[in-house]
Design an enzyme around this catalytic site. Structure first.
Site, PDB file in Angstrom:
ATOM      1  CD  GLU A 134      -1.924  -2.343   1.415  1.00  0.00           C
ATOM      2  OE1 GLU A 134      -0.762  -2.667   1.775  1.00  0.00           O
ATOM      3  OE2 GLU A 134      -2.863  -3.157   1.373  1.00  0.00           O
TER       4      GLU A 134
ATOM      5  CG  HIS B  46     -10.808  -7.339   6.577  1.00  0.00           C
ATOM      6  ND1 HIS B  46      -9.838  -7.849   7.404  1.00  0.00           N
ATOM      7  CD2 HIS B  46     -10.347  -7.548   5.315  1.00  0.00           C
ATOM      8  CE1 HIS B  46      -8.846  -8.342   6.670  1.00  0.00           C
ATOM      9  NE2 HIS B  46      -9.128  -8.177   5.406  1.00  0.00           N
TER      10      HIS B  46
END
Lengths: 329, 331
Positions: A66, A135
């Site tokens: 990322e 998540h």
């Protein structure tokens, strides 16, 4: 909102995102898309399926990196491209946070405006999928606290198309928070090159008695609550901020000046959540028209637990909104 | 992995060699004056000096084209000078004046001029590497033939950003050159206290790219290695990692007590001072006379004093300008 063509079509948020990216890739060679599995399976929810075949060079699978996904997007944005980079879940924003906080948001300012950063970061909040704490969460409030990056939240198909297009064409960095819980929601969307201007809120349902300001899944819950309350002769106005930073204070406070009562509902935790900023701004701007303190609904400061009844417990739902509005009405 | 012949002879004519020396002296003179100005309390904030490492910025930027990109570090004055930034606007930035490159919003650690291909000095160790890789990606997508070089220290090779960016650049064969300035210390701790693998060019193996050991005290060695890396990058052969051995003659920042090293070590490295060895070499080889060298030094000093005057006489930015240039589009 700017409407370039007439007529509407009924599509889902998912379809609107894919369609908009495809159109922007086709319209402007400077646009490219990169993220994990975006070219092969269209990202984690399959949103961009087939896009990699349409534009093999400009829809790019990246490693699970990322920092490099966002950082290289920034470098490309500073040198003539208009990248759209994807961070799969908002919970993963911690990984590239330096690039977002110290680089993307600050480089234009630190160079005194000598460089534009037309970078779009797509990510998505999640709730209702039993995906557990890492998540599942809303995190746009963290980005609202960083000057230099604009923050939008997608709630409806029209938002998906209008806000994403506006973000890609915008000359400043914009982070687009989608929400997995609204990807399959369907709604009317103007056809053609349609934009929601960055910085403009929308009145999603007009009403007289109470204003509910809501985003994403909670916007749909608010619309459902408004429908139910109408049967009790309570008229609810539902406002979608669309852009969370900078806020369209005029539209949001304008609604509250009219109704005198306001509930802010979002999925961010209540401590330091987006609800706090919205409630503060509304109170400052509409204080003398308020009959009650602005009410906040959100997650009560715990991470999202896994087990379905636990997850259901912590998120606001339509019943919570109905109950809170009734108390004010 | 492409092979790079780093010891390929690079033809440098007399003029080019003098240019390399001049760039190094410009950096040395600038940094030396910054040191005294800071000690005199004229400069706000703090400064990290590049003294000792001049050969790297001069050699790398000397091999780059004007249109190529760099990213720099908190120790970035040398990179900026070598990439063509003017003394006056740099000095003004260090003073926090409105005539500075960043209108006083950046300061010593954040001088940037995208027009000159400098995507920014950066206060976060390793953060410039992915940005440089992104500029290389942009060049590849646009087919522009530009190369991006990122400068970073040995300390940055322990950062995740470095590893992620090197992997991506190698994966996509991007026209990128990673330039490690191994000055033996990350902040105030020695290389071997921070790195499990101290032979930093071995890191390149992890990404399948050439890792090239460079004498960072020899500007011609830096120039030759960079030229080879750039040629490979422009040819589509992907990135390289140059590991330039060098030494920070001053502390991590001005005011550092340097408790972690002794004079013997510093003096040993000072014998290899590029501002001592290179002028001697050029004079000995008849490229330059002593008098010509003295003229270069004087000329640079005069330009520098004028730049200091410019900075001193420039205005501070208007306080309201703190609210300007955050965004391109106000909404």
């Amino acid at each position: 909102m700017a409407e370039a063509a007439t007529g509407t079509e009924s599509i889902t948020v998912r379809e609107a995102i894919r369609e908009t990216l495809s159109e922007e890739l086709g319209r402007d060679e400077r646009v490219f898309v990169q993220g994990i599995d975006v070219a092969s399976r269209g990202g984690t929810f399959g949103l961009l399926e087939g896009l990699g075949e349409e534009y093999p060079e400009r829809v790019r699978n990246t490693p699970i990196s990322e920092v490099a996904i966002v950082g290289s997007g920034l470098g490309a944005a500073m040198t003539g491209m208009r990248p759209v980079v994807e961070v799969m879940y908002s919970g993963f924003l911690g990984v590239p946070m330096d690039q977002i906080l110290n680089q993307v948001a600050k480089l234009r300012y630190m160079t005194d405006g000598n460089v534009d950063i037309p970078l779009t970061i797509r990510t998505q909040n999640t709730s209702g999928f039993n995906a557990a704490a890492q998540h599942s969460q809303a995190l746009h409030q963290l980005l609202m606290a960083i000057p230099g990056i604009k923050v939008v939240c997608v709630s409806t198909p029209a938002d998906a198309k209008g806000l994403l297009r506006a973000a890609i064409r915008h000359d400043d960095p914009v982070i687009v928070f989608e929400h997995a819980g609204v990807y399959n929601r369907e709604g009317e969307v103007p056809v053609g090159e349609y934009e929601h201007r960055i910085g403009e809120a929308g009145i999603e349902r007009e009403g007289e008695d109470v204003t509910v300001v809501a985003t994403q899944v909670q916007l749909w819950n608010a619309l459902e609550a408004a429908e139910r309350l109408a049967e009790e002769d309570v008229s609810v106005e539902v406002v979608s901020p669309r852009t969370l930073d900078p806020l369209d204070v005029e539209t949001i406070a304008g609604s509250v000046r009219k109704t005198g009562r306001c509930v802010v509902v979002d999925e961010t935790p209540l401590c330091g959540g987006s609800q706090s900023e919205l409630a503060t701004v509304i109170t400052e701007e509409a204080f003398f028209d308020l009959d009650f303190p602005v009410q906040r609904l959100g997650v009560d400061d715990v991470p999202t637990p896994f087990s379905p009844p636990l997850e259901e417990e912590i998120y606001p739902d339509t019943d919570d909104i109905v109950t809170t509005v009734r108390q004010l009405a | 992995m492409s092979e790079i012949d780093t010891r390929k002879r690079v033809d440098l004519d007399d003029e080019a060699r003098i240019d390399l020396l001049r760039t190094m002296q410009r950096i040395r003179a600038f940094e030396s004056r910054v040191q005294t100005l800071f000690a005199d309390g004229e400069l706000p904030g703090f400064v990290h000096l590049y003294i000792g490492e001049e050969a790297i910025a001069a050699g790398v930027c000397g091999a780059l084209e004007e249109s190529d990109y760099i990213t720099s570090t908190h120790r970035g004055h040398g990179h900026c000078i070598a990439k063509g930034h003017e003394f006056d606007r740099m000095m003004a930035e260090l003073y926090g004046k409105e005539t500075g490159y960043c209108g006083g919003k950046g300061g010593s650690m954040h001088i940037a001029s995208p027009k000159l291909g400098n995507l920014g000095a950066n206060g976060i160790v390793g953060a410039g590497v992915p940005i440089g890789v992104g500029a290389a990606l942009s060049s590849q997508l646009r087919g522009s033939g530009q190369v991006a070089a990122s400068f970073f220290g040995d300390g940055a090779t322990a950062q995740g950003a470095f590893h992620e960016a090197m992997n991506l650049s190698a994966l996509w064969d991007l026209p990128f050159v990673g330039v490690v300035e191994n000055n033996q210390y990350g902040e105030m701790s020695a290389l071997e206290e921070q790195q499990a693998v101290t032979d930093l060019s071995e890191r390149a193996t992890s990404y399948g790219v050439p890792g090239i050991d460079v004498d960072g005290m020899d500007v011609e060695d830096v120039y030759a290695a960079t030229t080879a890396a750039i040629e490979a990058a422009r040819a589509g052969d992907g990135p390289s990692l140059l590991v330039c051995d060098t030494y920070r003659f001053e502390g991590h920042h001005e005011g550092d007590t340097e408790f972690y090293r002794d004079d013997d070590e510093i003096n040993e490295w000072r014998r290899r001072d590029p501002l001592k060895t290179y002028p001697e070499r050029l004079i000995e080889e008849g490229v330059l006379t002593n008098a010509e060298w003295n003229d270069i030094v004087d000329e640079i000093d005069a330009e520098l004093e004028a730049a200091i005057e410019f900075a001193r006489e420039s205005d501070y930015p208007e306080p309201e300008s703190a609210y300007e240039n955050l965004y391109a589009e106000e909404v």
